[in-house]
Design an enzyme around this catalytic site. Structure first.
Site, PDB file in Angstrom:
ATOM      1  N   TRP A   1       0.820  -1.215   0.000  1.00 25.53           N
ATOM      2  CA  TRP A   1       0.000   0.000   0.000  1.00 25.53           C
ATOM      3  C   TRP A   1       0.850   1.260   0.000  1.00 25.53           C
ATOM      4  O   TRP A   1       0.542   2.222  -0.702  1.00 25.53           O
ATOM      5  CB  TRP A   1      -1.004  -0.008   1.153  1.00 25.53           C
ATOM      6  CG  TRP A   1      -2.130  -0.961   0.892  1.00 25.53           C
ATOM      7  CD1 TRP A   1      -2.451  -2.074   1.616  1.00 25.53           C
ATOM      8  CD2 TRP A   1      -3.071  -0.927  -0.209  1.00 25.53           C
ATOM      9  NE1 TRP A   1      -3.526  -2.718   1.038  1.00 25.53           N
ATOM     10  CE2 TRP A   1      -3.919  -2.041  -0.073  1.00 25.53           C
ATOM     11  CE3 TRP A   1      -3.261  -0.062  -1.292  1.00 25.53           C
ATOM     12  CZ2 TRP A   1      -4.965  -2.308  -0.974  1.00 25.53           C
ATOM     13  CZ3 TRP A   1      -4.290  -0.334  -2.189  1.00 25.53           C
ATOM     14  CH2 TRP A   1      -5.130  -1.436  -2.031  1.00 25.53           C
TER      15      TRP A   1
ATOM     16  N   ASP B   1      -1.723   6.710   6.327  1.00 19.94           N
ATOM     17  CA  ASP B   1      -2.786   5.851   5.816  1.00 19.94           C
ATOM     18  C   ASP B   1      -3.183   4.893   6.944  1.00 19.94           C
ATOM     19  O   ASP B   1      -2.418   3.998   7.304  1.00 19.94           O
ATOM     20  CB  ASP B   1      -2.265   5.085   4.594  1.00 19.94           C
ATOM     21  CG  ASP B   1      -3.332   4.188   3.967  1.00 19.94           C
ATOM     22  OD1 ASP B   1      -4.425   4.058   4.538  1.00 19.94           O
ATOM     23  OD2 ASP B   1      -3.048   3.617   2.892  1.00 19.94           O
TER      24      ASP B   1
ATOM     25  N   LYS C   1     -12.834  -1.190   5.880  1.00 16.46           N
ATOM     26  CA  LYS C   1     -12.144  -2.129   6.753  1.00 16.46           C
ATOM     27  C   LYS C   1     -12.682  -2.027   8.173  1.00 16.46           C
ATOM     28  O   LYS C   1     -13.142  -3.003   8.727  1.00 16.46           O
ATOM     29  CB  LYS C   1     -10.636  -1.874   6.766  1.00 16.46           C
ATOM     30  CG  LYS C   1      -9.853  -2.476   5.603  1.00 16.46           C
ATOM     31  CD  LYS C   1      -9.933  -1.715   4.330  1.00 16.46           C
ATOM     32  CE  LYS C   1      -9.272  -2.390   3.152  1.00 16.46           C
ATOM     33  NZ  LYS C   1      -8.198  -1.622   2.570  1.00 16.46           N
TER      34      LYS C   1
END
Ligand SMILES: *Cc1c(COP(=O)(O)O)cnc(C)c1O
Length: 359
Positions: A101, A171, A195
């Protein structure tokens, strides 16, 4: 019966939240319409939106000088929005690379300015670890330092907040609300909702208000944080249903005792699974204990040829979505806030039976 869902995202939601949404689906609080069918500018909807923000502020103890934005486009659109918002005066940033990511964020930021990539992942004694922030070669003139707090695919997580001179941008897509965090140490925090917050379609951005004057002039108006902040995230139609459902999740979290209480449960869940894997010679986790994710637990079977059978039998036991990310393979159990301890105990019990049967 509801299965135990270990999906990395879109992920499990609390059953109580889905039941409440179901009860309110056709006729929201006596209005005769669904919340989905309501104008986002109506008094009723604005109250729902404001309450969601107030509850999130309470849960994370967000200081007053931070704006909370409810946006669309996922965390991935933030990979572009962040440099576009912060590169207007100085198009330079440090990006910490710890996995897939953070690499994606780097790739996108490079399109808009100079990116100093700090490779912070290393193999130590056969396990993956994050190199300490003190050793990072950061630049002296960066607009910000970006990192991914929890690498959802690799299963690596920071256990402390890196100390940097430039504002820290993080993030938190797969870790927000799973553990207490000091928001005041960040310039910006962002997270896709699917999530640990709610359904897909919503992205939360928490940004310090003094950082909102550095956007590049060509930035699309919708991506500009200052515009969204000035318009209560309603520059255009927001993801009204996802926002509403996130609000129900925030209420549920407060009922559970808030982030401190859910953190204790998350610690117990993670300990149960990691302890089992560690004492086993049948399963392996590739991450150094000091950097293991609280939310995403990747593991492999020492005998790889049994993986397909493992996944098939897990599914028969109502243990779903345990396959690792398509880019890395293996297994991964995502144990977000909405996944109860019973689910993890059922998984460990199944893993143990499977190991007994195949050794
Ligand atoms: C899932 C995830 C993303 C991507 O989220 P989208 O909402 O699909 O864009 C980015 N970063 C992390 C850490 C993630 O877990």
């Amino acid at each position: 019966m509801r299965a135990y869902n270990f999906c990395a995202g879109p992920a499990a939601l609390p059953t109580a939240v889905l039941e409440k949404a179901q009860r309110e689906l056709l006729n929201w609080q006596g209005t005769g319409v669904s919340i989905m069918e309501m104008s986002h500018r109506s008094k009723d909807y604005v109250a729902v939106a404001e309450k969601a923000e107030a509850n999130l502020r309470q849960l994370l103890n967000i200081p007053k000088n931070y704006k909370v934005l409810f946006l669309q486009g996922g965390a991935t659109l933030q990979f572009s929005a962040i440099p576009l918002n912060f590169f207007g005066k100085n198009a330079k940033a440090d990006y910490i690379k710890t996995g897939i990511w953070s690499e994606k964020a780097i790739k996108e930021a490079k399109r808009y300015g100079e990116v100093n990539v700090v490779d912070a992942i290393a193999e130590i004694d056969g396990k993956m670890a994050i190199l300490p922030a003190e050793s990072w070669p950061l630049s002296t003139d960066a607009s910000y330092v970006h990192y991914c707090e929890n690498e959802t695919i690799g299963g690596l997580q920071f256990k402390t907040i890196p100390q940097t001179t430039a504002p820290l941008v993080a993030d938190l897509s797969s870790s927000i609300l799973s553990a207490p965090i000091d928001v005041s140490q960040f310039g910006l925090i962002y997270a896709g909702a699917q999530k640990n917050i709610g359904p897909a379609g919503l992205t939360i951005v928490i940004v310090r208000d003094d950082l909102l004057d550095q956007a590049k002039p060509e930035i699309p108006s919708l991506l500009k944080y200052a515009n969204q902040a000035a318009n209560e995230s309603m520059l255009n139609t927001p993801a009204t249903y996802s926002w509403y459902l996130a609000g129900l999740v925030f209420e549920w979290l407060l009922e559970q005792g808030g982030v401190d209480a859910i953190y204790q449960q998350n610690l117990a869940k993670a300990k149960c699974l990691y302890d089992y894997i560690d004492q086993s010679d049948f399963y392996n986790n590739p991450i150094a204990p000091a950097h293991r994710s609280l939310m995403n637990v990747p593991f492999t079977l020492v005998n790889e040829s049994l993986e397909a059978l493992f996944l098939q039998q897990a599914e028969e036991h109502h243990l779903l979505n345990l396959a690792g990310h398509r880019s890395v393979g293996g297994m991964r159990a995502s144990i977000y806030n909405a996944v109860p301890l019973e689910a993890v105990q059922a998984l460990v019990e199944f893993m143990d039976k499977f190991a007994q049967a195949h050794r």
